[in-house]
Scaffold this motif. Structure first.
Motif, short mmCIF file in Angstrom:
data_model
loop_
_atom_site.label_atom_id
_atom_site.label_comp_id
_atom_site.label_asym_id
_atom_site.label_seq_id
_atom_site.Cartn_x
_atom_site.Cartn_y
_atom_site.Cartn_z
N UNK A 27 0.86 -1.29 0.13
CA UNK A 27 -0.01 0.10 0.08
C UNK A 27 0.82 1.31 -0.11
N UNK A 28 2.11 1.38 0.72
CA UNK A 28 2.82 2.55 0.68
C UNK A 28 3.39 3.03 -0.48
N UNK A 29 3.54 1.95 -1.57
CA UNK A 29 3.99 2.43 -2.99
C UNK A 29 3.06 3.81 -3.33
N UNK A 30 2.04 3.94 -2.86
CA UNK A 30 1.12 5.17 -3.19
C UNK A 30 2.01 6.38 -2.88
N UNK A 35 7.93 10.39 -1.88
CA UNK A 35 9.06 9.84 -1.38
C UNK A 35 10.45 10.34 -2.32
N UNK A 36 10.40 10.26 -3.52
CA UNK A 36 11.37 10.85 -4.42
C UNK A 36 11.37 12.26 -4.41
N UNK A 37 10.40 12.96 -4.01
CA UNK A 37 10.44 14.30 -4.25
C UNK A 37 11.17 15.02 -2.76
N UNK A 38 10.99 14.05 -1.72
CA UNK A 38 11.77 14.55 -0.48
C UNK A 38 13.19 13.97 -0.70
N UNK A 39 13.57 12.88 -1.25
CA UNK A 39 14.82 12.54 -1.29
C UNK A 39 15.75 13.30 -2.41
N UNK A 40 14.89 14.12 -3.35
CA UNK A 40 15.66 15.14 -4.06
C UNK A 40 15.90 16.23 -3.08
N UNK A 41 15.06 16.71 -2.50
CA UNK A 41 15.02 17.92 -1.59
C UNK A 41 16.33 17.47 -0.49
N UNK A 42 16.51 16.42 0.10
CA UNK A 42 17.22 15.99 1.06
C UNK A 42 18.79 15.81 0.59
N UNK A 88 12.47 0.27 -1.13
CA UNK A 88 12.60 -0.05 -2.67
C UNK A 88 13.14 0.91 -3.49
N UNK A 89 12.81 2.05 -3.31
CA UNK A 89 13.35 3.04 -4.06
C UNK A 89 14.88 3.05 -3.90
N UNK A 90 15.30 3.15 -2.47
CA UNK A 90 16.80 3.47 -2.17
C UNK A 90 17.44 2.32 -2.77
N UNK A 91 17.15 1.03 -2.76
CA UNK A 91 17.92 -0.19 -3.12
C UNK A 91 17.98 -0.14 -4.51
N UNK A 92 17.11 0.34 -5.43
CA UNK A 92 16.93 0.59 -6.74
C UNK A 92 18.25 1.62 -7.24
#
Ligand code: ARG
Length: 461
Positions: A27-30, A35-42, A88-92
Protein backbone atom coordinates in the motif's frame (compact mmCIF):
# COMPACT_ATOMS: atom_id res chain seq x y z
CA UNK A 1 19.77 -14.21 3.15
CA UNK A 2 20.14 -11.26 5.50
CA UNK A 3 18.39 -7.96 4.75
CA UNK A 4 20.26 -5.79 2.26
CA UNK A 5 19.72 -2.60 4.31
CA UNK A 6 20.65 -3.82 7.78
CA UNK A 7 22.34 -7.13 6.96
CA UNK A 8 25.44 -6.15 8.91
CA UNK A 9 23.81 -7.04 12.17
CA UNK A 10 21.93 -10.13 10.93
CA UNK A 11 23.05 -13.60 9.97
CA UNK A 12 19.69 -14.96 8.87
CA UNK A 13 16.72 -13.53 6.98
CA UNK A 14 13.17 -13.05 8.20
CA UNK A 15 10.58 -15.81 8.09
CA UNK A 16 7.94 -15.57 5.41
CA UNK A 17 5.36 -14.65 8.04
CA UNK A 18 7.64 -11.93 9.45
CA UNK A 19 7.98 -10.52 5.98
CA UNK A 20 4.25 -10.64 5.39
CA UNK A 21 3.29 -8.85 8.58
CA UNK A 22 6.11 -6.35 8.20
CA UNK A 23 5.86 -5.36 4.56
CA UNK A 24 3.96 -2.22 3.65
CA UNK A 25 4.96 -1.99 0.00
CA UNK A 26 1.53 -3.32 -0.99
CA UNK A 27 0.00 0.00 0.00
CA UNK A 28 2.74 2.54 0.70
CA UNK A 29 3.87 2.46 -2.94
CA UNK A 30 1.22 5.19 -3.20
CA UNK A 31 3.85 7.45 -1.58
CA UNK A 32 6.39 7.06 -4.37
CA UNK A 33 6.12 10.56 -5.80
CA UNK A 34 6.41 12.12 -2.35
CA UNK A 35 9.32 9.84 -1.45
CA UNK A 36 11.28 10.82 -4.53
CA UNK A 37 10.46 14.48 -4.07
CA UNK A 38 11.67 14.41 -0.46
CA UNK A 39 14.82 12.48 -1.38
CA UNK A 40 15.66 15.02 -4.09
CA UNK A 41 15.33 17.84 -1.55
CA UNK A 42 17.36 15.93 1.03
CA UNK A 43 20.18 15.16 -1.43
CA UNK A 44 20.31 18.76 -2.63
CA UNK A 45 20.61 19.90 0.97
CA UNK A 46 23.33 17.33 1.71
CA UNK A 47 25.36 18.65 -1.23
CA UNK A 48 24.77 22.30 -0.39
CA UNK A 49 25.95 21.78 3.19
CA UNK A 50 28.98 19.83 2.00
CA UNK A 51 27.85 16.58 3.63
CA UNK A 52 28.03 14.80 0.26
CA UNK A 53 29.90 15.70 -2.94
CA UNK A 54 28.12 17.66 -5.68
CA UNK A 55 28.84 14.80 -8.08
CA UNK A 56 27.06 12.34 -5.79
CA UNK A 57 24.05 14.63 -5.64
CA UNK A 58 23.96 14.81 -9.44
CA UNK A 59 24.09 11.03 -9.68
CA UNK A 60 21.36 10.71 -7.06
CA UNK A 61 19.18 13.22 -8.88
CA UNK A 62 19.58 11.51 -12.23
CA UNK A 63 18.98 8.10 -10.65
CA UNK A 64 15.84 9.18 -8.81
CA UNK A 65 14.46 10.80 -11.94
CA UNK A 66 14.99 7.58 -13.86
CA UNK A 67 13.31 5.60 -11.10
CA UNK A 68 10.35 7.98 -11.21
CA UNK A 69 10.12 7.23 -14.93
CA UNK A 70 10.23 3.49 -14.28
CA UNK A 71 7.46 3.66 -11.69
CA UNK A 72 5.37 5.95 -13.85
CA UNK A 73 5.69 3.53 -16.76
CA UNK A 74 4.82 0.53 -14.58
CA UNK A 75 8.26 -0.97 -15.14
CA UNK A 76 9.46 -0.83 -11.54
CA UNK A 77 9.59 -4.14 -9.70
CA UNK A 78 8.40 -3.69 -6.16
CA UNK A 79 9.91 -6.24 -3.80
CA UNK A 80 8.18 -7.21 -0.55
CA UNK A 81 11.54 -8.33 0.84
CA UNK A 82 12.49 -4.64 0.77
CA UNK A 83 9.53 -3.93 3.03
CA UNK A 84 8.39 -0.49 2.00
CA UNK A 85 8.51 2.17 -0.69
CA UNK A 86 11.47 3.93 0.92
CA UNK A 87 13.76 0.92 0.80
CA UNK A 88 12.50 -0.20 -2.59
CA UNK A 89 13.47 3.12 -4.12
CA UNK A 90 16.75 3.40 -2.22
CA UNK A 91 17.81 -0.13 -3.15
CA UNK A 92 17.01 0.49 -6.81
CA UNK A 93 18.97 3.74 -6.69
CA UNK A 94 22.09 1.99 -5.40
CA UNK A 95 21.62 -0.73 -7.96
CA UNK A 96 21.61 1.92 -10.68
CA UNK A 97 24.23 4.40 -9.50
CA UNK A 98 26.33 2.46 -6.99
CA UNK A 99 28.06 4.18 -4.13
CA UNK A 100 26.42 7.61 -4.49
CA UNK A 101 23.10 5.90 -3.85
CA UNK A 102 24.44 4.45 -0.62
CA UNK A 103 25.10 8.01 0.59
CA UNK A 104 21.51 9.24 0.23
CA UNK A 105 20.43 7.98 3.64
CA UNK A 106 23.04 10.14 5.44
CA UNK A 107 21.49 12.25 8.24
CA UNK A 108 18.09 10.68 7.59
CA UNK A 109 16.01 7.82 8.95
CA UNK A 110 12.95 6.16 7.54
CA UNK A 111 11.18 7.65 10.53
CA UNK A 112 11.54 11.26 9.41
CA UNK A 113 11.34 10.13 5.79
CA UNK A 114 7.95 8.44 6.11
CA UNK A 115 6.55 11.25 8.26
CA UNK A 116 7.60 13.75 5.57
CA UNK A 117 6.27 11.69 2.66
CA UNK A 118 2.97 11.13 4.41
CA UNK A 119 2.49 14.81 5.21
CA UNK A 120 3.18 15.65 1.58
CA UNK A 121 0.65 13.04 0.49
CA UNK A 122 -2.06 14.32 2.83
CA UNK A 123 -1.37 17.88 1.71
CA UNK A 124 -1.91 16.88 -1.93
CA UNK A 125 -5.03 14.92 -1.01
CA UNK A 126 -6.46 17.97 0.76
CA UNK A 127 -5.99 20.02 -2.41
CA UNK A 128 -7.77 17.40 -4.50
CA UNK A 129 -10.74 17.01 -2.16
CA UNK A 130 -11.02 20.75 -1.69
CA UNK A 131 -11.41 21.21 -5.44
CA UNK A 132 -14.04 18.47 -5.56
CA UNK A 133 -15.98 19.94 -2.64
CA UNK A 134 -15.88 23.36 -4.32
CA UNK A 135 -17.24 21.81 -7.52
CA UNK A 136 -20.11 20.20 -5.61
CA UNK A 137 -20.88 23.52 -3.89
CA UNK A 138 -21.06 25.20 -7.29
CA UNK A 139 -23.43 22.54 -8.65
CA UNK A 140 -25.66 22.83 -5.59
CA UNK A 141 -25.65 26.63 -5.85
CA UNK A 142 -26.63 26.53 -9.52
CA UNK A 143 -29.52 24.19 -8.78
CA UNK A 144 -30.48 26.41 -5.84
CA UNK A 145 -30.64 29.47 -8.08
CA UNK A 146 -32.81 27.56 -10.52
CA UNK A 147 -35.19 26.55 -7.70
CA UNK A 148 -34.95 29.68 -5.54
CA UNK A 149 -38.73 30.20 -5.67
CA UNK A 150 -39.95 26.59 -5.78
CA UNK A 151 -41.60 25.61 -2.50
CA UNK A 152 -41.24 22.24 -0.87
CA UNK A 153 -42.37 20.97 2.51
CA UNK A 154 -39.91 21.83 5.25
CA UNK A 155 -39.68 19.26 8.01
CA UNK A 156 -38.76 18.94 11.63
CA UNK A 157 -38.98 15.44 13.12
CA UNK A 158 -39.69 14.52 9.46
CA UNK A 159 -43.16 15.96 10.14
CA UNK A 160 -44.43 18.78 7.93
CA UNK A 161 -43.30 21.99 9.58
CA UNK A 162 -43.30 25.09 7.36
CA UNK A 163 -42.87 25.53 3.62
CA UNK A 164 -39.33 26.27 2.45
CA UNK A 165 -37.91 26.57 -1.04
CA UNK A 166 -36.00 23.74 -2.66
CA UNK A 167 -33.19 26.18 -3.39
CA UNK A 168 -32.95 27.12 0.27
CA UNK A 169 -32.71 23.46 1.24
CA UNK A 170 -29.88 22.86 -1.25
CA UNK A 171 -27.99 25.91 -0.01
CA UNK A 172 -28.00 24.47 3.51
CA UNK A 173 -25.59 21.82 2.18
CA UNK A 174 -23.47 24.50 0.51
CA UNK A 175 -22.94 26.05 3.94
CA UNK A 176 -21.94 22.66 5.39
CA UNK A 177 -19.49 22.01 2.57
CA UNK A 178 -17.97 25.46 3.04
CA UNK A 179 -17.20 24.57 6.66
CA UNK A 180 -15.87 21.18 5.53
CA UNK A 181 -13.45 22.97 3.23
CA UNK A 182 -12.50 25.27 6.09
CA UNK A 183 -11.65 22.28 8.27
CA UNK A 184 -9.53 20.76 5.50
CA UNK A 185 -7.73 24.07 5.00
CA UNK A 186 -7.04 24.34 8.75
CA UNK A 187 -5.68 20.80 8.69
CA UNK A 188 -3.43 21.72 5.79
CA UNK A 189 -2.12 24.81 7.59
CA UNK A 190 -1.33 22.94 10.79
CA UNK A 191 0.34 19.99 9.07
CA UNK A 192 2.61 22.19 6.99
CA UNK A 193 5.77 21.71 9.06
CA UNK A 194 8.56 19.49 7.85
CA UNK A 195 9.76 16.45 9.86
CA UNK A 196 12.78 15.86 7.61
CA UNK A 197 16.06 16.16 9.50
CA UNK A 198 14.63 14.79 12.73
CA UNK A 199 16.32 11.52 11.70
CA UNK A 200 15.42 8.48 13.83
CA UNK A 201 14.24 10.46 16.85
CA UNK A 202 17.03 12.62 18.26
CA UNK A 203 18.12 14.74 15.31
CA UNK A 204 21.54 14.31 13.74
CA UNK A 205 25.17 15.26 14.28
CA UNK A 206 25.57 16.27 10.61
CA UNK A 207 25.42 20.01 9.85
CA UNK A 208 22.13 19.78 7.96
CA UNK A 209 19.96 22.72 6.92
CA UNK A 210 16.39 21.87 7.78
CA UNK A 211 15.09 25.20 6.59
CA UNK A 212 16.37 24.44 3.13
CA UNK A 213 14.58 21.09 2.84
CA UNK A 214 11.43 22.46 4.47
CA UNK A 215 11.15 25.30 2.00
CA UNK A 216 12.11 23.15 -1.00
CA UNK A 217 9.17 20.90 -0.14
CA UNK A 218 6.76 23.79 0.34
CA UNK A 219 6.55 23.54 4.13
CA UNK A 220 6.29 26.68 6.23
CA UNK A 221 9.06 25.60 8.60
CA UNK A 222 10.74 22.53 10.08
CA UNK A 223 8.91 20.74 12.93
CA UNK A 224 10.23 22.07 16.23
CA UNK A 225 10.91 18.85 18.13
CA UNK A 226 12.52 15.79 16.58
CA UNK A 227 10.68 13.33 18.85
CA UNK A 228 7.32 14.86 18.04
CA UNK A 229 8.15 15.13 14.35
CA UNK A 230 8.67 11.38 13.87
CA UNK A 231 5.87 10.18 16.11
CA UNK A 232 3.04 12.63 15.65
CA UNK A 233 0.20 11.52 13.42
CA UNK A 234 -2.34 14.07 14.46
CA UNK A 235 -2.17 15.63 10.99
CA UNK A 236 -3.59 12.35 9.68
CA UNK A 237 -6.18 12.17 12.45
CA UNK A 238 -7.26 15.74 11.90
CA UNK A 239 -7.54 15.04 8.18
CA UNK A 240 -9.66 11.95 8.84
CA UNK A 241 -11.83 13.91 11.28
CA UNK A 242 -12.43 16.52 8.59
CA UNK A 243 -13.32 13.77 6.12
CA UNK A 244 -15.59 12.02 8.61
CA UNK A 245 -17.55 15.22 9.21
CA UNK A 246 -17.78 15.92 5.50
CA UNK A 247 -18.88 12.33 4.85
CA UNK A 248 -21.55 12.72 7.51
CA UNK A 249 -22.85 15.78 5.63
CA UNK A 250 -22.82 13.94 2.32
CA UNK A 251 -24.59 11.04 3.99
CA UNK A 252 -27.40 13.29 5.20
CA UNK A 253 -27.91 14.67 1.70
CA UNK A 254 -27.73 11.13 0.32
CA UNK A 255 -30.40 10.05 2.78
CA UNK A 256 -32.61 12.95 1.70
CA UNK A 257 -32.11 12.04 -1.95
CA UNK A 258 -33.13 8.45 -1.20
CA UNK A 259 -36.26 9.75 0.52
CA UNK A 260 -37.07 12.42 -2.07
CA UNK A 261 -36.94 10.01 -4.99
CA UNK A 262 -39.05 7.33 -3.27
CA UNK A 263 -42.50 7.13 -4.89
CA UNK A 264 -44.49 8.23 -1.80
CA UNK A 265 -42.45 11.45 -1.80
CA UNK A 266 -41.75 11.91 -5.49
CA UNK A 267 -39.93 15.22 -4.96
CA UNK A 268 -37.13 14.48 -7.40
CA UNK A 269 -36.22 12.15 -10.20
CA UNK A 270 -32.64 10.95 -10.64
CA UNK A 271 -31.11 10.58 -14.09
CA UNK A 272 -30.57 7.20 -15.70
CA UNK A 273 -26.86 7.84 -15.34
CA UNK A 274 -27.16 7.81 -11.54
CA UNK A 275 -29.82 5.13 -11.10
CA UNK A 276 -29.83 1.35 -11.26
CA UNK A 277 -32.60 -1.04 -12.13
CA UNK A 278 -33.76 -4.24 -10.51
CA UNK A 279 -33.09 -7.68 -11.98
CA UNK A 280 -36.62 -8.77 -11.07
CA UNK A 281 -38.83 -5.70 -10.65
CA UNK A 282 -39.07 -3.90 -13.99
CA UNK A 283 -40.48 -0.69 -12.56
CA UNK A 284 -37.55 -0.04 -10.20
CA UNK A 285 -35.21 2.96 -10.36
CA UNK A 286 -32.92 2.60 -7.40
CA UNK A 287 -30.77 5.41 -5.96
CA UNK A 288 -27.74 3.15 -5.40
CA UNK A 289 -25.21 5.95 -5.66
CA UNK A 290 -26.90 7.86 -2.84
CA UNK A 291 -27.12 4.71 -0.74
CA UNK A 292 -23.44 3.98 -1.26
CA UNK A 293 -22.45 7.54 -0.37
CA UNK A 294 -24.44 7.04 2.83
CA UNK A 295 -22.62 3.77 3.45
CA UNK A 296 -19.10 5.05 2.66
CA UNK A 297 -19.48 7.24 5.71
CA UNK A 298 -19.06 4.07 7.73
CA UNK A 299 -15.69 3.37 6.17
CA UNK A 300 -14.48 6.94 6.61
CA UNK A 301 -15.57 7.15 10.23
CA UNK A 302 -14.08 3.68 10.72
CA UNK A 303 -10.74 4.93 9.38
CA UNK A 304 -10.74 7.74 11.93
CA UNK A 305 -11.64 5.49 14.84
CA UNK A 306 -9.15 2.87 13.65
CA UNK A 307 -6.21 5.26 13.54
CA UNK A 308 -7.15 6.92 16.82
CA UNK A 309 -7.07 3.46 18.36
CA UNK A 310 -3.69 2.66 16.80
CA UNK A 311 -2.16 5.86 18.15
CA UNK A 312 -3.52 5.89 21.66
CA UNK A 313 -1.02 4.60 24.18
CA UNK A 314 2.01 4.57 21.82
CA UNK A 315 5.11 5.68 23.69
CA UNK A 316 7.42 8.18 21.99
CA UNK A 317 8.98 8.04 19.52
CA UNK A 318 8.38 5.88 16.41
CA UNK A 319 6.78 2.45 16.76
CA UNK A 320 5.94 0.13 13.91
CA UNK A 321 2.28 0.42 14.84
CA UNK A 322 2.44 3.70 12.97
CA UNK A 323 2.87 1.90 9.66
CA UNK A 324 -0.86 1.17 10.04
CA UNK A 325 -1.59 4.87 9.55
CA UNK A 326 -1.57 4.76 5.77
CA UNK A 327 -4.31 2.40 4.64
CA UNK A 328 -7.09 4.18 6.53
CA UNK A 329 -5.96 7.51 5.11
CA UNK A 330 -5.63 6.21 1.56
CA UNK A 331 -8.94 4.38 1.69
CA UNK A 332 -10.86 7.21 3.31
CA UNK A 333 -9.48 9.59 0.69
CA UNK A 334 -10.64 7.32 -2.14
CA UNK A 335 -14.09 6.93 -0.58
CA UNK A 336 -14.48 10.65 0.02
CA UNK A 337 -13.37 11.51 -3.49
CA UNK A 338 -15.75 9.02 -5.09
CA UNK A 339 -18.61 10.19 -2.88
CA UNK A 340 -18.06 13.83 -3.83
CA UNK A 341 -17.94 12.92 -7.52
CA UNK A 342 -21.09 10.80 -7.36
CA UNK A 343 -22.97 13.41 -5.37
CA UNK A 344 -21.98 16.07 -7.88
CA UNK A 345 -23.28 13.93 -10.74
CA UNK A 346 -26.59 13.26 -9.00
CA UNK A 347 -27.11 16.91 -8.08
CA UNK A 348 -26.36 18.15 -11.58
CA UNK A 349 -28.67 15.63 -13.24
CA UNK A 350 -31.63 15.44 -10.88
CA UNK A 351 -35.02 16.72 -11.96
CA UNK A 352 -37.04 18.50 -9.29
CA UNK A 353 -40.75 17.63 -9.45
CA UNK A 354 -41.68 21.17 -8.52
CA UNK A 355 -45.42 20.69 -8.97
CA UNK A 356 -45.53 17.81 -6.53
CA UNK A 357 -43.28 19.53 -4.00
CA UNK A 358 -45.41 22.66 -4.19
CA UNK A 359 -48.64 20.70 -3.73
CA UNK A 360 -47.26 18.90 -0.69
CA UNK A 361 -45.70 22.07 0.73
CA UNK A 362 -49.15 23.28 1.77
CA UNK A 363 -50.44 20.00 3.17
CA UNK A 364 -50.26 19.06 6.83
CA UNK A 365 -51.31 22.58 7.94
CA UNK A 366 -47.86 23.84 6.99
CA UNK A 367 -49.05 27.47 7.11
CA UNK A 368 -50.41 27.25 10.67
CA UNK A 369 -47.49 29.33 11.93
CA UNK A 370 -48.36 31.99 9.35
CA UNK A 371 -51.89 32.13 10.77
CA UNK A 372 -50.58 32.45 14.33
CA UNK A 373 -48.15 35.17 13.21
CA UNK A 374 -51.08 37.04 11.54
CA UNK A 375 -53.02 36.97 14.84
CA UNK A 376 -50.00 38.48 16.59
CA UNK A 377 -49.26 41.08 13.92
CA UNK A 378 -52.80 42.22 13.09
CA UNK A 379 -54.84 41.49 16.23
CA UNK A 380 -51.94 42.03 18.64
CA UNK A 381 -52.63 38.74 20.41
CA UNK A 382 -49.75 37.44 22.53
CA UNK A 383 -47.97 34.69 20.59
CA UNK A 384 -48.91 31.96 23.07
CA UNK A 385 -52.58 32.90 22.77
CA UNK A 386 -52.32 33.01 18.99
CA UNK A 387 -50.71 29.57 19.05
CA UNK A 388 -53.65 28.26 21.06
CA UNK A 389 -56.29 29.80 18.77
CA UNK A 390 -54.53 28.44 15.71
CA UNK A 391 -54.31 24.99 17.28
CA UNK A 392 -58.09 24.99 17.73
CA UNK A 393 -58.57 26.10 14.12
CA UNK A 394 -56.30 23.28 12.92
CA UNK A 395 -58.42 20.90 14.99
CA UNK A 396 -61.60 22.17 13.31
CA UNK A 397 -60.08 21.90 9.85
CA UNK A 398 -58.83 18.42 10.55
CA UNK A 399 -62.28 17.35 11.79
CA UNK A 400 -63.81 18.59 8.54
CA UNK A 401 -61.04 17.18 6.36
CA UNK A 402 -60.04 20.54 4.87
CA UNK A 403 -56.93 22.63 5.06
CA UNK A 404 -56.87 25.96 6.92
CA UNK A 405 -57.92 27.97 3.87
CA UNK A 406 -60.91 25.63 3.57
CA UNK A 407 -62.43 26.99 6.80
CA UNK A 408 -65.03 29.72 6.39
CA UNK A 409 -64.54 33.14 7.93
CA UNK A 410 -67.49 32.40 10.26
CA UNK A 411 -65.76 29.24 11.52
CA UNK A 412 -62.60 31.21 12.17
CA UNK A 413 -64.50 33.94 13.98
CA UNK A 414 -66.11 31.30 16.17
CA UNK A 415 -62.63 30.76 17.67
CA UNK A 416 -61.45 34.38 17.48
CA UNK A 417 -64.02 37.08 16.68
CA UNK A 418 -61.41 39.61 15.54
CA UNK A 419 -60.32 37.57 12.51
CA UNK A 420 -61.06 39.23 9.14
CA UNK A 421 -60.97 37.97 5.55
CA UNK A 422 -57.43 39.35 5.24
CA UNK A 423 -56.21 36.25 7.08
CA UNK A 424 -56.63 34.12 3.95
CA UNK A 425 -53.82 36.07 2.26
CA UNK A 426 -51.21 34.49 4.58
CA UNK A 427 -52.43 30.90 4.25
CA UNK A 428 -50.93 30.11 0.85
CA UNK A 429 -47.56 28.43 0.41
CA UNK A 430 -46.32 31.22 -1.83
CA UNK A 431 -47.21 33.88 0.75
CA UNK A 432 -45.60 31.82 3.49
CA UNK A 433 -42.21 31.47 1.83
CA UNK A 434 -42.31 35.04 0.49
CA UNK A 435 -42.77 36.33 4.04
CA UNK A 436 -39.62 34.65 5.41
CA UNK A 437 -37.37 37.58 4.54
CA UNK A 438 -35.37 37.57 7.77
CA UNK A 439 -31.64 37.22 7.17
CA UNK A 440 -30.88 33.62 6.18
CA UNK A 441 -34.60 32.87 5.76
CA UNK A 442 -36.26 30.99 2.91
CA UNK A 443 -37.83 33.88 0.95
CA UNK A 444 -37.06 33.46 -2.79
CA UNK A 445 -35.25 36.81 -2.93
CA UNK A 446 -32.94 35.76 -0.13
CA UNK A 447 -32.26 32.40 -1.74
CA UNK A 448 -31.56 33.98 -5.11
CA UNK A 449 -29.08 36.43 -3.59
CA UNK A 450 -27.36 33.73 -1.54
CA UNK A 451 -27.08 31.39 -4.53
CA UNK A 452 -25.71 34.18 -6.71
CA UNK A 453 -23.22 35.07 -4.02
CA UNK A 454 -21.94 31.50 -3.81
CA UNK A 455 -21.78 31.16 -7.58
CA UNK A 456 -19.76 34.36 -7.90
CA UNK A 457 -17.42 33.30 -5.11
CA UNK A 458 -16.96 29.73 -6.36
CA UNK A 459 -16.47 30.53 -10.00
CA UNK A 460 -14.05 33.32 -9.09
CA UNK A 461 -12.01 30.96 -6.86
N1 ARG B 1 7.30 1.53 6.49
C1 ARG B 1 7.52 2.25 7.70
C2 ARG B 1 6.25 3.00 8.08
O1 ARG B 1 5.41 3.14 7.28
C3 ARG B 1 8.65 3.21 7.55
C4 ARG B 1 9.31 3.57 8.84
C5 ARG B 1 10.04 2.41 9.38
N2 ARG B 1 10.93 2.75 10.44
C6 ARG B 1 11.45 1.83 11.26
N3 ARG B 1 12.21 2.22 12.18
N4 ARG B 1 11.15 0.57 11.13
O2 ARG B 1 6.08 3.41 9.20
Amino acid sequence: GANAQWGGRFAGGPSAIMQEINASIGFDRALWRQDIRASLAHAAMLARTGIIEAADEQAIRAGLEQIAGEIEAGRFEFDAALEDIHMNIEARLSERIGEAGLRLHTARSRNDQVATDFRLWVRDAIDGLDAQAAALMLSLSRRALQHAADPMPGFTHLQTAQPVTFGHHLLAYVEMLARDRGRLADTGRRLNQCPLGSAALAGTSFPIDRRMTASALGFDRPCGNSLDAVSDRDFALEYLSSLAIMAMHLSRLAEEIVTWCSSPFGFIRLSDAFTTGSSIMPQKRNPDAAELIRAKTGRITGALVGLLTVMKGLPLAYAKDMQEDKEPVFQATGSASLSLAAMDGMVRDLVAETGRMNALAGSGYATATDLADWLVRVLKLPFRTAHHVTGRLVGRAEARGVDLAGLSLAEMQAEEPGITGDVFSVLTVAASVASRTSEGGTAPGNVRRAAQGWIAQLSGD
